[in-house]
Design a protein around this motif. Structure first.
Motif, PDB file in Angstrom:
ATOM      1  N   TRP A   1       0.856  -1.205   0.000  1.00  0.00           N
ATOM      2  CA  TRP A   1       0.000   0.000   0.000  1.00  0.00           C
ATOM      3  C   TRP A   1       0.880   1.238   0.000  1.00  0.00           C
ATOM      4  O   TRP A   1       1.658   1.435   0.923  1.00  0.00           O
ATOM      5  CB  TRP A   1      -0.894  -0.030   1.249  1.00  0.00           C
ATOM      6  N   ASP A   2       0.803   2.056  -1.039  1.00  0.00           N
ATOM      7  CA  ASP A   2       1.648   3.249  -1.085  1.00  0.00           C
ATOM      8  C   ASP A   2       1.077   4.312  -2.026  1.00  0.00           C
ATOM      9  O   ASP A   2       1.573   4.505  -3.145  1.00  0.00           O
ATOM     10  CB  ASP A   2       3.076   2.891  -1.504  1.00  0.00           C
ATOM     11  N   PRO A   3       0.049   5.020  -1.576  1.00  0.00           N
ATOM     12  CA  PRO A   3      -0.526   6.076  -2.427  1.00  0.00           C
ATOM     13  C   PRO A   3       0.435   7.260  -2.608  1.00  0.00           C
ATOM     14  O   PRO A   3       0.263   8.052  -3.532  1.00  0.00           O
ATOM     15  CB  PRO A   3      -1.777   6.500  -1.662  1.00  0.00           C
ATOM     16  N   PHE A   4       1.444   7.362  -1.741  1.00  0.00           N
ATOM     17  CA  PHE A   4       2.324   8.538  -1.764  1.00  0.00           C
ATOM     18  C   PHE A   4       3.399   8.430  -2.846  1.00  0.00           C
ATOM     19  O   PHE A   4       3.859   9.433  -3.370  1.00  0.00           O
ATOM     20  CB  PHE A   4       2.942   8.749  -0.380  1.00  0.00           C
ATOM     21  N   ALA A   5       3.788   7.206  -3.198  1.00  0.00           N
ATOM     22  CA  ALA A   5       4.777   7.021  -4.263  1.00  0.00           C
ATOM     23  C   ALA A   5       4.255   7.655  -5.554  1.00  0.00           C
ATOM     24  O   ALA A   5       5.012   8.299  -6.287  1.00  0.00           O
ATOM     25  CB  ALA A   5       5.054   5.535  -4.476  1.00  0.00           C
TER      26      ALA A   5
END
Lengths: 202, 202
Positions: free
Chosen positions: B194-198
């Protein structure tokens, strides 16, 4: 005097680490707006519930805070009987723009009498104990945080981060609060009514 | 000697507050399992990027940590040139069960040579700089955290909390990690991918 929001962060033995440093991470991204002052009854190091010690650079003789921040932690069980802390909260709150608490920090606010007739929330696992510290407070059992005038009270521990972004949103706008959340790679629960934990401990 | 996991938390000037205290909040809920040791080059107070000072009770002469924890923060830009810190990481890691970093703390791990041939991640806004500290590291651009053997590296700031719960899940089981998340009223992102910031900083 400067134009920054001066934040008075109350420390006492056995304070909860994330109650303090979650919010300070958020404020700390904007040093041009917020000035952090670590305050305790005595200047020097203060031990947290988790062990690490933090330095208080101001004692109760300092004043002039725009935002008062009161964390929770096991130490609140003892500090609700500490008249010096209750007086500090009463006196410093007079001219503050915002008075905030995280977790059981609301017990100290309640005991000081500040929250009488005010809507407020707190940690759900310690709910009954906190409620017993202020029978005239309009306690709300399910809420991530509660805003009532200049009072912002949050639910347990991590909720302090969401509440702080809520307060920053009020001061600097929602876009800026969201920008801060993104910078610290934090998924902000921006809805104060979001509270899956109240049900767990209800 | 005791049976606890001794955690060596590296502090240096301009470390990031939440990188340190997010994870320590999680470990700190289980003092019967984890022992927190605040370590720095010199014993005494260490100033964070956000201003508050924290006390280091151990210097580089102490040893015997089961978990090494390396935070990030602007201070890493200077500390990648500090041979004493790089040596401490190399030496202390030899016998450690787990070596962990938060945010740009991975730059210090990479520079020490520990991550050569190891999958790892870091803060996405500082990605290019961190990558330049270790060309033989198998950097992963999109991940909340990366586990590779005994190495756990996390993405920016808040990601340290998710990674730490991931490591606790490995040590104590998923039920216990979830119980801790609930106790601190934290919504754990338990999926390391889970990594919406990448995508935001990509």
């Amino acid at each position: 005097m400067n134009n920054k929001f001066k934040i008075g962060v109350l420390l006492f033995p056995q304070f909860e680490l994330l109650d303090v440093f979650g919010p300070l991470e958020m404020y700390g991204t904007r040093p041009e707006v917020f000035e952090i002052c670590m305050v305790s009854q005595n200047i020097g190091s203060v031990v947290s519930k988790q062990g690490p010690k933090v330095v208080a650079e101001y004692d109760f003789n300092s004043s002039g805070y725009d935002i008062i921040m009161i964390p929770g932690g096991m130490g609140t069980r003892k500090e609700v009987e500490n008249q010096k802390i209750l007086e500090w909260i009463q006196i410093q709150s007079k001219d503050a723009k915002y008075i905030t608490s995280i977790c059981t920090g609301s017990a100290l606010m309640a005991k000081s009498g500040l929250l009488n007739g005010v809507h407020a929330t707190t940690n759900k696992r310690a709910f009954n104990w906190v409620v017993s510290q202020g029978s005239k407070v309009l306690w709300k059992k399910e809420a991530r945080w509660v805003e009532d005038g200049r009072y912002f009270t949050s639910s347990g521990i991590s909720a302090g981060m969401d509440m702080t972004l809520g307060l920053i949103s009020k001061i600097l706008g929602t876009q800026e609060a969201l920008a801060i959340a993104n910078e610290v790679e934090y998924e902000w629960h921006s809805d104060p009514s979001w509270d899956p934990f109240a049900k767990l401990y209800g």
